[in-house]
Scaffold this motif. Structure first.
Motif, PDB file in Angstrom:
ATOM      1  N   VAL A  18       0.832  -1.206   0.000  1.00  0.00           N
ATOM      2  CA  VAL A  18       0.000   0.000   0.000  1.00  0.00           C
ATOM      3  C   VAL A  18       0.862   1.250   0.000  1.00  0.00           C
ATOM      4  CG1 VAL A  18      -1.689   1.319   1.331  1.00  0.00           C
ATOM      5  CG2 VAL A  18      -1.973  -1.148   1.054  1.00  0.00           C
ATOM      6  N   ILE A  19       1.916   1.262   0.820  1.00  0.00           N
ATOM      7  CA  ILE A  19       2.812   2.428   0.860  1.00  0.00           C
ATOM      8  C   ILE A  19       3.449   2.651  -0.500  1.00  0.00           C
ATOM      9  CG2 ILE A  19       5.001   3.267   1.792  1.00  0.00           C
ATOM     10  CD1 ILE A  19       4.240   2.068   4.457  1.00  0.00           C
ATOM     11  N   GLN A  20       3.914   1.599  -1.137  1.00  0.00           N
ATOM     12  CA  GLN A  20       4.578   1.755  -2.427  1.00  0.00           C
ATOM     13  C   GLN A  20       3.607   2.164  -3.534  1.00  0.00           C
ATOM     14  OE1 GLN A  20       7.803   1.902  -2.857  1.00  0.00           O
ATOM     15  NE2 GLN A  20       8.036   1.480  -0.662  1.00  0.00           N
ATOM     16  N   ILE A  21       2.364   1.691  -3.461  1.00  0.00           N
ATOM     17  CA  ILE A  21       1.366   2.146  -4.440  1.00  0.00           C
ATOM     18  C   ILE A  21       1.176   3.654  -4.326  1.00  0.00           C
ATOM     19  CG2 ILE A  21      -1.100   2.100  -4.977  1.00  0.00           C
ATOM     20  CD1 ILE A  21      -1.085  -0.871  -4.433  1.00  0.00           C
ATOM     21  N   VAL A  22       1.026   4.141  -3.104  1.00  0.00           N
ATOM     22  CA  VAL A  22       0.830   5.570  -2.887  1.00  0.00           C
ATOM     23  C   VAL A  22       2.050   6.364  -3.363  1.00  0.00           C
ATOM     24  CG1 VAL A  22       0.497   7.349  -1.131  1.00  0.00           C
ATOM     25  CG2 VAL A  22      -0.783   5.207  -0.988  1.00  0.00           C
ATOM     26  N   LEU A  23       3.252   5.861  -3.065  1.00  0.00           N
ATOM     27  CA  LEU A  23       4.469   6.585  -3.438  1.00  0.00           C
ATOM     28  C   LEU A  23       4.719   6.563  -4.936  1.00  0.00           C
ATOM     29  CD1 LEU A  23       6.942   5.495  -0.593  1.00  0.00           C
ATOM     30  CD2 LEU A  23       5.767   7.685  -0.845  1.00  0.00           C
ATOM     31  N   GLN A  24       4.574   5.407  -5.563  1.00  0.00           N
ATOM     32  CA  GLN A  24       4.940   5.290  -6.971  1.00  0.00           C
ATOM     33  C   GLN A  24       3.908   5.936  -7.906  1.00  0.00           C
ATOM     34  OE1 GLN A  24       7.951   4.603  -7.195  1.00  0.00           O
ATOM     35  NE2 GLN A  24       8.052   3.802  -5.103  1.00  0.00           N
ATOM     36  N   PHE A  25       2.670   6.088  -7.457  1.00  0.00           N
ATOM     37  CA  PHE A  25       1.719   6.857  -8.251  1.00  0.00           C
ATOM     38  C   PHE A  25       2.140   8.315  -8.353  1.00  0.00           C
ATOM     39  CE2 PHE A  25      -1.751   3.686  -8.347  1.00  0.00           C
ATOM     40  CZ  PHE A  25      -2.254   3.969  -9.599  1.00  0.00           C
ATOM     41  N   GLN A  26       2.989   8.766  -7.437  1.00  0.00           N
ATOM     42  CA  GLN A  26       3.421  10.153  -7.421  1.00  0.00           C
ATOM     43  C   GLN A  26       4.752  10.357  -8.131  1.00  0.00           C
ATOM     44  OE1 GLN A  26       2.825  11.982  -3.427  1.00  0.00           O
ATOM     45  NE2 GLN A  26       1.955  10.009  -2.865  1.00  0.00           N
ATOM     46  N   LEU A  27       5.079   9.495  -9.070  1.00  0.00           N
ATOM     47  CA  LEU A  27       6.309   9.629  -9.847  1.00  0.00           C
ATOM     48  C   LEU A  27       6.409  11.010 -10.474  1.00  0.00           C
ATOM     49  CD1 LEU A  27       8.804   8.541 -11.436  1.00  0.00           C
ATOM     50  CD2 LEU A  27       7.152   7.776 -13.175  1.00  0.00           C
ATOM     51  N   PHE A  28       7.520  11.683 -10.228  1.00  0.00           N
ATOM     52  CA  PHE A  28       7.738  12.993 -10.839  1.00  0.00           C
ATOM     53  C   PHE A  28       9.220  13.268 -11.111  1.00  0.00           C
ATOM     54  CE2 PHE A  28       8.742  17.548 -10.218  1.00  0.00           C
ATOM     55  CZ  PHE A  28       8.152  18.034 -11.376  1.00  0.00           C
ATOM     56  N   GLY A  29      10.027  13.278 -10.042  1.00  0.00           N
ATOM     57  CA  GLY A  29      11.406  13.719 -10.174  1.00  0.00           C
ATOM     58  C   GLY A  29      12.222  12.895 -11.144  1.00  0.00           C
ATOM     59  N   GLN A  30      12.078  11.562 -11.087  1.00  0.00           N
ATOM     60  CA  GLN A  30      12.877  10.718 -11.973  1.00  0.00           C
ATOM     61  C   GLN A  30      12.540  10.983 -13.431  1.00  0.00           C
ATOM     62  OE1 GLN A  30      11.108   9.983  -9.118  1.00  0.00           O
ATOM     63  NE2 GLN A  30      11.252   7.752  -8.861  1.00  0.00           N
ATOM     64  N   ALA A  31      11.236  11.034 -13.761  1.00  0.00           N
ATOM     65  CA  ALA A  31      10.832  11.279 -15.142  1.00  0.00           C
ATOM     66  C   ALA A  31      11.197  12.693 -15.582  1.00  0.00           C
ATOM     67  CB  ALA A  31       9.327  11.053 -15.287  1.00  0.00           C
ATOM     68  N   ARG A  32      11.082  13.658 -14.685  1.00  0.00           N
ATOM     69  CA  ARG A  32      11.385  15.053 -15.032  1.00  0.00           C
ATOM     70  C   ARG A  32      12.866  15.242 -15.320  1.00  0.00           C
ATOM     71  NH1 ARG A  32      12.400  19.325 -16.603  1.00  0.00           N
ATOM     72  NH2 ARG A  32      11.650  21.384 -15.964  1.00  0.00           N
ATOM     73  N   LEU A  33      13.729  14.600 -14.554  1.00  0.00           N
ATOM     74  CA  LEU A  33      15.165  14.838 -14.684  1.00  0.00           C
ATOM     75  C   LEU A  33      15.850  13.878 -15.650  1.00  0.00           C
ATOM     76  CD1 LEU A  33      15.985  15.479 -10.918  1.00  0.00           C
ATOM     77  CD2 LEU A  33      15.742  17.175 -12.736  1.00  0.00           C
ATOM     78  N   MET A  34      15.296  12.685 -15.824  1.00  0.00           N
ATOM     79  CA  MET A  34      15.943  11.719 -16.706  1.00  0.00           C
ATOM     80  C   MET A  34      15.498  11.858 -18.145  1.00  0.00           C
ATOM     81  SD  MET A  34      16.027   8.261 -14.324  1.00  0.00           S
ATOM     82  CE  MET A  34      16.977   7.320 -15.513  1.00  0.00           C
ATOM     83  N   THR A  35      14.215  12.110 -18.382  1.00  0.00           N
ATOM     84  CA  THR A  35      13.702  12.133 -19.763  1.00  0.00           C
ATOM     85  C   THR A  35      12.844  13.346 -20.081  1.00  0.00           C
ATOM     86  OG1 THR A  35      11.733  10.873 -19.137  1.00  0.00           O
ATOM     87  CG2 THR A  35      13.682   9.612 -19.780  1.00  0.00           C
ATOM     88  N   ASN A  36      12.397  14.078 -19.041  1.00  0.00           N
ATOM     89  CA  ASN A  36      11.467  15.197 -19.219  1.00  0.00           C
ATOM     90  C   ASN A  36      10.192  14.759 -19.949  1.00  0.00           C
ATOM     91  OD1 ASN A  36      10.639  17.826 -18.824  1.00  0.00           O
ATOM     92  ND2 ASN A  36      11.558  18.573 -20.727  1.00  0.00           N
ATOM     93  N   GLY A  37       9.775  13.515 -19.693  1.00  0.00           N
ATOM     94  CA  GLY A  37       8.539  13.013 -20.278  1.00  0.00           C
ATOM     95  C   GLY A  37       8.679  12.414 -21.655  1.00  0.00           C
ATOM     96  N   GLY A  38       9.830  12.508 -22.272  1.00  0.00           N
ATOM     97  CA  GLY A  38      10.014  12.005 -23.623  1.00  0.00           C
ATOM     98  C   GLY A  38      10.453  10.542 -23.639  1.00  0.00           C
ATOM     99  N   PRO A  39      10.604  10.006 -24.843  1.00  0.00           N
ATOM    100  CA  PRO A  39      10.253  10.611 -26.141  1.00  0.00           C
ATOM    101  C   PRO A  39       8.754  10.465 -26.448  1.00  0.00           C
ATOM    102  CG  PRO A  39      11.259   8.457 -26.457  1.00  0.00           C
ATOM    103  CD  PRO A  39      11.279   8.712 -24.976  1.00  0.00           C
ATOM    104  N   ASN A  40       8.195  11.503 -27.035  1.00  0.00           N
ATOM    105  CA  ASN A  40       6.777  11.523 -27.424  1.00  0.00           C
ATOM    106  C   ASN A  40       5.839  11.224 -26.252  1.00  0.00           C
ATOM    107  OD1 ASN A  40       7.427  12.046 -30.150  1.00  0.00           O
ATOM    108  ND2 ASN A  40       7.718   9.856 -30.535  1.00  0.00           N
ATOM    109  N   ASN A  41       6.181  11.762 -25.069  1.00  0.00           N
ATOM    110  CA  ASN A  41       5.342  11.656 -23.869  1.00  0.00           C
ATOM    111  C   ASN A  41       5.154  10.232 -23.365  1.00  0.00           C
ATOM    112  OD1 ASN A  41       4.615  14.531 -23.672  1.00  0.00           O
ATOM    113  ND2 ASN A  41       3.470  14.146 -25.567  1.00  0.00           N
ATOM    114  N   VAL A  42       5.988   9.294 -23.778  1.00  0.00           N
ATOM    115  CA  VAL A  42       5.816   7.913 -23.322  1.00  0.00           C
ATOM    116  C   VAL A  42       6.292   7.729 -21.882  1.00  0.00           C
ATOM    117  CG1 VAL A  42       5.946   6.931 -25.641  1.00  0.00           C
ATOM    118  CG2 VAL A  42       8.034   7.218 -24.291  1.00  0.00           C
ATOM    119  N   SER A  43       7.009   8.705 -21.331  1.00  0.00           N
ATOM    120  CA  SER A  43       7.430   8.630 -19.931  1.00  0.00           C
ATOM    121  C   SER A  43       6.868   9.788 -19.116  1.00  0.00           C
ATOM    122  CB  SER A  43       8.965   8.617 -19.828  1.00  0.00           C
ATOM    123  OG  SER A  43       9.517   9.827 -20.329  1.00  0.00           O
ATOM    124  N   THR A  44       5.743  10.335 -19.569  1.00  0.00           N
ATOM    125  CA  THR A  44       5.090  11.420 -18.837  1.00  0.00           C
ATOM    126  C   THR A  44       4.110  10.829 -17.830  1.00  0.00           C
ATOM    127  OG1 THR A  44       5.268  12.929 -20.714  1.00  0.00           O
ATOM    128  CG2 THR A  44       3.641  13.473 -19.020  1.00  0.00           C
TER     129      THR A  44
END
Length: 312
Positions: free
Chosen positions: A238-264
């Motif tokens: 349950v804790i990990q579900i709550v935390l991982q739904f809030q993914l932001f920093g890794q996607a923002r800094l590693m790919t910025n949501g790309g390519p073609n928004n597949v990591s947004t």
């Protein structure tokens, strides 16, 4: 005897005992609320008020300078007509499926392996938990160095065998896997420590009795260890579900949501809508959708696990 009789007083002449207020020990003492008042104030101001403020804002056409006019469910209609938003929901669920089972299982395996009273186990516990205290900036920097094509660590290792490393950060099929690998490496320390804490609460006498019955490792784990830590396993999931739904920093800094928004993910979509396009009403509506998804996913996991426990 006469003196004793003269010196005694009759019951009528004795002073009445003072009536003390008898207090019920089970009655609530409202003055104890003083001790929890600071926490309640911050809880209301930082959680409850923003929650309802976001719900109210999601029903308005709001920007950074004014609340604007009431538009009802128009922001939600715009959301579900937005292809990028629907893609962000799919990306988030895919990321949760990649990370949550892996974090729970790897954390449990590490806890089982390091549940020893030895110096080596203590050092390894520290090593595996150390990554959890790093900031997301450091974590993404480390894994960008690993995944960067051409001269990254992964490319160097592949080069030793005369092969070419996959382009994890630019391949649409691999980019979420790369972010999931970095996240698992970063977050596995907390599940491991929770499982270790639960394992150390199991009495050793039970394992001694199992050894006398010639029970194997798998049977011991299935009949003793896992039933004893089942609640902890549910808590970790349950804790990990709550935390991982809030993914932001890794996607923002590693790919910025790309390519073609597949990591947004959803949080990155909320960030772009609210703080890049200054459409706060749309961002608030997306936040409420994210809140509902986290709540539903966590409750389903909790209820399913509880029902399985009752059936067992």
């Amino acid at each position: 005897m006469a003196d004793l009789t003269l010196g005694s007083t009759s019951p009528a002449e004795r002073p009445a005992p003072s009536r003390r207020r008898v207090q019920n020990v089970n009655a609530p003492l409202w003055r104890n609320a003083i001790f929890v008042a600071p926490y309640l104030v911050f809880f209301v101001l930082l959680l409850i008020v923003p929650l309802f403020w976001g719900m109210w804002m999601s029903l308005h056409k709001a920007d950074a300078f004014s609340t604007g006019r009431f538009v009802g469910l128009a922001n939600y209609t715009r959301l579900f007509n937005d292809r990028i938003f629907l893609q962000a929901i799919g990306n988030t669920f895919y990321f949760v499926l990649l990370t949550v089972p892996a974090l729970a299982l790897i954390g449990l395996l590490l806890a089982l392996a390091l549940n020893r009273q030895t110096r080596t186990a203590a050092v390894l516990r520290t090593v595996f938990f150390a990554s959890s205290v790093l900031s997301v900036t450091i974590v993404t920097l480390i894994w960008r160095i690993v995944f960067v094509p051409g001269f990254g660590l992964l490319s160097t290792v592949y080069g030793w065998f005369g092969a070419t490393a996959p382009a994890f950060l630019s391949d649409p099929k691999l980019v979420m896997i790369a972010i999931a690998i970095a996240t698992i490496w970063w977050c596995v320390g907390l599940p491991m420590m929770l499982f270790l804490s639960a394992l150390q609460q199991i009495p050793g006498d039970i394992y001694e009795a199992a050894a006398l019955d010639n029970a194997g490792r798998w049977r011991t784990f299935r009949s003793i260890t896992f039933p004893s830590i089942k609640r902890t396993f549910v808590l970790v999931v349950v804790i990990q579900i709550v935390l991982q739904f809030q993914l932001f920093g890794q996607a923002r800094l590693m790919t910025n949501g790309g390519p073609n928004n597949v990591s947004t993910p959803l949080v990155l979509y909320i960030y772009d809508a609210a703080f890049k396009r200054w459409d706060l009403g749309l961002g608030a509506a997306a936040s409420e959708v994210l809140f509902a998804l986290i709540l539903v996913a966590a409750m389903i996991q909790y209820l399913v696990s509880r029902r399985k426990g009752e059936d067992a």
